[in-house]
Design an enzyme around this catalytic site. Structure first.
Site, short mmCIF file in Angstrom:
data_model
loop_
_atom_site.label_atom_id
_atom_site.label_comp_id
_atom_site.label_asym_id
_atom_site.label_seq_id
_atom_site.Cartn_x
_atom_site.Cartn_y
_atom_site.Cartn_z
N CYS A 1 7.23 -0.44 13.60
CA CYS A 1 6.68 -0.37 12.24
C CYS A 1 5.21 -0.80 12.23
O CYS A 1 4.84 -1.82 12.81
CB CYS A 1 7.49 -1.26 11.31
SG CYS A 1 6.95 -1.16 9.58
N THR B 1 10.81 -10.47 2.08
CA THR B 1 10.74 -9.20 1.35
C THR B 1 12.09 -8.53 1.19
O THR B 1 12.25 -7.62 0.38
CB THR B 1 9.79 -8.22 2.07
OG1 THR B 1 10.31 -7.96 3.39
CG2 THR B 1 8.39 -8.81 2.18
N CYS C 1 12.93 -0.26 5.18
CA CYS C 1 11.48 -0.18 4.96
C CYS C 1 11.10 1.27 4.64
O CYS C 1 11.50 2.19 5.35
CB CYS C 1 10.76 -0.65 6.22
SG CYS C 1 8.97 -0.41 6.19
N ARG D 1 1.95 -4.89 8.45
CA ARG D 1 1.50 -6.20 8.94
C ARG D 1 2.70 -7.07 9.28
O ARG D 1 3.70 -7.10 8.55
CB ARG D 1 0.64 -6.88 7.86
CG ARG D 1 0.00 -8.18 8.31
CD ARG D 1 -1.06 -8.59 7.32
NE ARG D 1 -0.48 -8.89 6.02
CZ ARG D 1 -0.05 -10.11 5.66
NH1 ARG D 1 -0.12 -11.11 6.51
NH2 ARG D 1 0.45 -10.30 4.46
N ARG E 1 17.30 -4.01 2.72
CA ARG E 1 17.09 -2.60 2.43
C ARG E 1 16.06 -2.02 3.41
O ARG E 1 15.24 -2.77 3.95
CB ARG E 1 16.63 -2.38 0.99
CG ARG E 1 15.27 -2.96 0.69
CD ARG E 1 14.92 -2.81 -0.80
NE ARG E 1 13.56 -3.23 -1.07
CZ ARG E 1 13.17 -4.47 -1.25
NH1 ARG E 1 14.06 -5.46 -1.16
NH2 ARG E 1 11.90 -4.76 -1.50
N CYS F 1 13.09 -3.33 9.36
CA CYS F 1 12.15 -2.38 9.96
C CYS F 1 12.56 -2.10 11.40
O CYS F 1 13.27 -2.88 12.04
CB CYS F 1 10.73 -2.96 9.98
SG CYS F 1 10.08 -3.41 8.37
N CYS G 1 8.35 2.67 7.69
CA CYS G 1 8.78 3.11 9.03
C CYS G 1 10.11 3.86 9.03
O CYS G 1 10.48 4.45 10.04
CB CYS G 1 8.85 1.92 9.98
SG CYS G 1 10.18 0.73 9.64
#
Length: 340
Positions: free
Chosen positions: A37, A29, A64, A40, A62, A33, A67
């Site tokens: 967080c 992705t 999240c 999932r 980048r 995080c 969170c």
């Protein structure tokens, strides 16, 4: 920064105490995080770990949006600034003033402060003032002078706080517990005899291998009394924790410590049976990541063995570290909890 396996384990348990110590980067992705967080979990092979958000951004990831890992550092800096303000103030500052000082809305900062330290700003302030009162009672000849030296504007508030946090009046504290009734008894456990003592407020001492002499040394002027039915019931619950760490541990306590100590002890009680934390984890959990040594000292100052589970704290390398009631007992307690 912990090793990769420890980082992954922190993500799996969504460990808030590890927030701010590293970030997890998800290759599929492109986001990073914090450990707590709520999203999932990705597959392990898609995760890598970096020491901070700046390193993650430099690597092309980048933040999240769920969170908000970049806010962890800001939150903890705000808590530290608030603590510094409370400690420097002559009079207890109001929540609105503290929140304005660090740039947060009062209701939001109240939740943030408690999440990071285990205490509300007001509770931290009261604990700090009580600690100053204890120090002043030992230094000042007159109790009234000690009350004002500790920052109280009126003796009535000092006496109310002393009854709540010291379990006795300022004069009784100054005289080593004079006039205070402490009920006590020893119970046999699978790890040896255990001393259990309580003031009318709650449990004040749980220890292995101690007896009346040790209790008398702590409270030389208190009135030591035999156990009654209430203490017997509490003692049975405490003794049960030695063999069954999942047993009911909801008991009244009368523990006396600094604001920092109380925050550490509150953090210890959040560690689930069968799990451990490092001293660094505990320091980070209360918003003082640089106070690792002080967190270790606060663990050592714990007066309620087993009930406040300082045995669940290890050194950063995984070794046992110290334990006031013997390393063998610490090993045994951890082994039993792991087996459960």
């Amino acid at each position: 920064m912990p090793d990769a396996d420890a980082c992954w384990a922190a993500f799996l348990r969504r460990d808030r105490a590890m927030d701010g110590q590293f970030v997890g980067c998800v290759a599929t992705t492109g986001i990073y995080c914090k450990p707590s967080c709520a999203a999932r979990h990705p597959r392990r092979e898609n995760m890598s770990f970096l020491p901070d958000p700046a390193a993650a951004r430099a690597a092309g990831f980048r933040a999240c949006l769920r969170c908000r890992p970049d806010e962890v550092g800001r939150d903890r800096l705000a808590v530290r600034a608030a603590i510094a303000m409370i400690e420097a103030a002559e009079d207890a500052p109001r929540l609105e003033a503290i929140a304005a000082h660090v740039g947060y809305a009062p209701h939001h900062f109240h939740r943030l402060f408690k999440r990071e330290t285990g205490l509300t700003p007001a509770a931290w302030t009261r604990a700090l003032r009580t600690e100053r009162l204890k120090t002043a009672l030992g230094a000042e000849a007159r109790i009234t002078d000690a009350i004002y030296e500790a920052g109280y504007n009126a003796p009535s508030r000092a006496y109310a706080d002393a009854q709540r946090h010291l379990g006795m009046t300022p004069s009784a504290w100054k005289d080593g517990g004079r006039g205070v009734a402490i009920r006590w008894r020893t119970v046999d456990t699978s790890l040896g005899p255990m001393l259990i003592a309580a003031t009318p407020k709650g449990l004040c001492r749980i220890s292995f291998g101690e007896g009346e002499a040790a209790l008398r040394a702590r409270f030389p002027q208190a009135r030591l009394c035999p156990a009654d039915a209430d203490l017997d019931a509490m003692a049975a619950k405490v003794a049960a924790l030695v063999d069954d760490p999942c047993a009911d541990a909801t008991l009244p306590t009368d523990v006396r410590g600094t604001a920092f100590q109380q925050a550490v002890w509150a953090a210890l009680r959040t560690i689930p049976p069968g799990e451990t934390r490092s001293y660094g984890d505990i320091a980070a959990a209360i918003g003082r990541p640089g106070a690792v040594r002080a967190a270790g000292t606060a663990c050592g100052d714990n007066t309620l063995a087993v009930l406040i589970p300082c045995h669940r704290v290890l050194r950063s390398d995984g070794s046992l570290g110290g334990y006031a009631w013997g390393i063998e007992r610490k090993q045994a307690l951890l082994a039993r909890e792991k087996a459960k």
